[in-house]
Design an enzyme around this catalytic site. Structure first.
Site, PDB file in Angstrom:
ATOM      1  N   ARG A  58      15.709  31.448  42.376  1.00 45.40           N
ATOM      2  CA  ARG A  58      14.819  32.582  42.136  1.00 45.40           C
ATOM      3  C   ARG A  58      13.340  32.292  42.446  1.00 45.40           C
ATOM      4  O   ARG A  58      12.438  32.887  41.856  1.00 45.40           O
ATOM      5  CB  ARG A  58      14.938  33.058  40.686  1.00 45.40           C
ATOM      6  CG  ARG A  58      16.258  33.737  40.324  1.00 45.40           C
ATOM      7  CD  ARG A  58      16.339  35.140  40.909  1.00 45.40           C
ATOM      8  NE  ARG A  58      17.424  35.919  40.325  1.00 45.40           N
ATOM      9  CZ  ARG A  58      18.656  36.003  40.818  1.00 45.40           C
ATOM     10  NH1 ARG A  58      18.972  35.313  41.908  1.00 45.40           N
ATOM     11  NH2 ARG A  58      19.572  36.760  40.246  1.00 45.40           N
TER      12      ARG A  58
ATOM     13  N   SER B 271      16.095  42.960  36.593  1.00 48.51           N
ATOM     14  CA  SER B 271      16.331  41.961  35.547  1.00 48.51           C
ATOM     15  C   SER B 271      15.007  41.401  35.052  1.00 48.51           C
ATOM     16  O   SER B 271      14.158  40.995  35.851  1.00 48.51           O
ATOM     17  CB  SER B 271      17.199  40.822  36.090  1.00 48.51           C
ATOM     18  OG  SER B 271      18.470  41.296  36.458  1.00 48.51           O
TER      19      SER B 271
ATOM     20  N   GLU C 207      11.620  36.755  35.070  1.00 45.27           N
ATOM     21  CA  GLU C 207      11.893  37.039  36.474  1.00 45.27           C
ATOM     22  C   GLU C 207      10.901  38.077  36.994  1.00 45.27           C
ATOM     23  O   GLU C 207      10.478  38.038  38.136  1.00 45.27           O
ATOM     24  CB  GLU C 207      13.328  37.540  36.658  1.00 45.27           C
ATOM     25  CG  GLU C 207      13.708  37.737  38.116  1.00 45.27           C
ATOM     26  CD  GLU C 207      15.205  37.860  38.321  1.00 45.27           C
ATOM     27  OE1 GLU C 207      15.611  38.685  39.159  1.00 45.27           O
ATOM     28  OE2 GLU C 207      15.966  37.139  37.661  1.00 45.27           O
TER      29      GLU C 207
END
Length: 309
Positions: free
Chosen positions: A167, A217, A299
């Protein structure tokens, strides 16, 4: 603020960013610049005083802009930066191309990039955060990218220089990516690829609050590792399960809420401030840590200054 050069593209001073983000919150940027083309972008960056920060921004799908705004020139790529072309098993796209459009265009050519279909945002943002879904990541398909550095000089990257990890990537914040080349993850009949994406969309709509104001998310899944040593979030330890276990599904603060439908989605129920959203996220992180001893990592990107009291 120091003088900003006059470009051929659109330059708006003191521009509110609230309507440019999916969560619809946040203060103003010092300026928002939409370049007319690549030369306009390069010349603007070359002339912009080095003391002035820049912030490349896509469609704001993964972003909380704090209520005090952003002391920077926001650079948004639009028309002229969103082309998508296929060549053999390669997909060439502008950084402003939507992830979902890349998946669909690739499928038309029998190229499997279906993992991008349900990822919100643009390819520039997907590259920056090494976006992924269904166990596949941008890093798996990435070939090269190019753009412009802070002084307007052309820059290029391959997978090694971007330093992809779970990520995230090592793409500098002051680089504006304009063009990305990907290699398809496989081939299949276009009708099968389109059906696969239709199934993915149906599952997403069934399990996620797609009709609400969210930023996707909120927290990263605690990264596990596959047998190859590659970071992998397909294992059982999910952020939503930790949030549930800590009793935070549906938790509210001001106009912010953790979605009752999917507890890893932070929602603006209508009147939330950026402070509400960020404070609720931090409250959830604390409750999860107190319950499980695990620290959730954001995130959603949070930028800018808090509002002065």
């Amino acid at each position: 603020m120091m003088s900003i050069p006059t470009p051929r593209g659109r330059l708006t001073l003191n521009r509110s960013l609230a309507d440019l983000t999916w969560l619809r919150v946040g203060g103003a940027a010092d300026a928002v610049f939409q370049p007319a083309d690549r030369q306009d972008l390069a010349e603007f960056l070359a002339q912009l005083p080095q003391e002035i920060a820049i912030f490349p921004m896509g469609v704001g799908s993964n972003l909380i802009v704090r209520d005090g705004g952003l002391r920077a020139v926001v650079i948004r790529l639009g028309r002229g930066f969103n082309a998508i072309e296929t060549d053999g098993d390669m997909i060439h796209c502008g950084a402003a191309a939507l992830d979902s459009h890349v998946a669909r265009k690739a499928a038309e050519a029998g190229l499997d990039m279906t993992f991008l279909r349900t990822i919100p945002g643009t390819m520039g943002g997907a590259l920056k955060m090494n976006a992924g879904c269904y166990g596949a990541y941008v890093a798996d398909a990435f070939v090269c990218a190019s753009g412009y550095g802070r002084a307007g000089r052309a820059v290029s990257y391959d997978a090694k220089t971007l330093g992809f990890s779970y990520r995230s990537s090592d793409l500098p914040q002051d680089v504006v990516i304009t063009d990305i080349t990907l290699r398809a993850l496989g081939r299949d009949a276009p009708e099968r690829l389109h059906q696969k994406m239709a199934d993915q969309l149906a599952h997403r709509d069934e399990t996620q609050p797609t009709k609400e104001r969210t930023a996707g998310s909120t927290f990263r899944n605690p990264a596990g590792f596959s047998s190859t040593g590659k970071a992998d979030d397909t294992h059982d330890l999910k952020a939503w399960s930790l949030i549930d276990a800590a009793g935070c599904r549906g938790l509210e603060l001001g106009g912010a809420q953790m979605s009752p439908k999917h507890s890893n989605f932070l929602i603006n129920t209508g009147a939330a401030t950026a402070m509400d959203l960020e404070a609720l996220g931090e409250m959830v992180r604390k409750k999860v840590y107190d319950h499980s001893g695990l620290t959730l990592e954001w995130e959603v990107m949070r930028v800018g200054d808090p509002k002065d009291d």
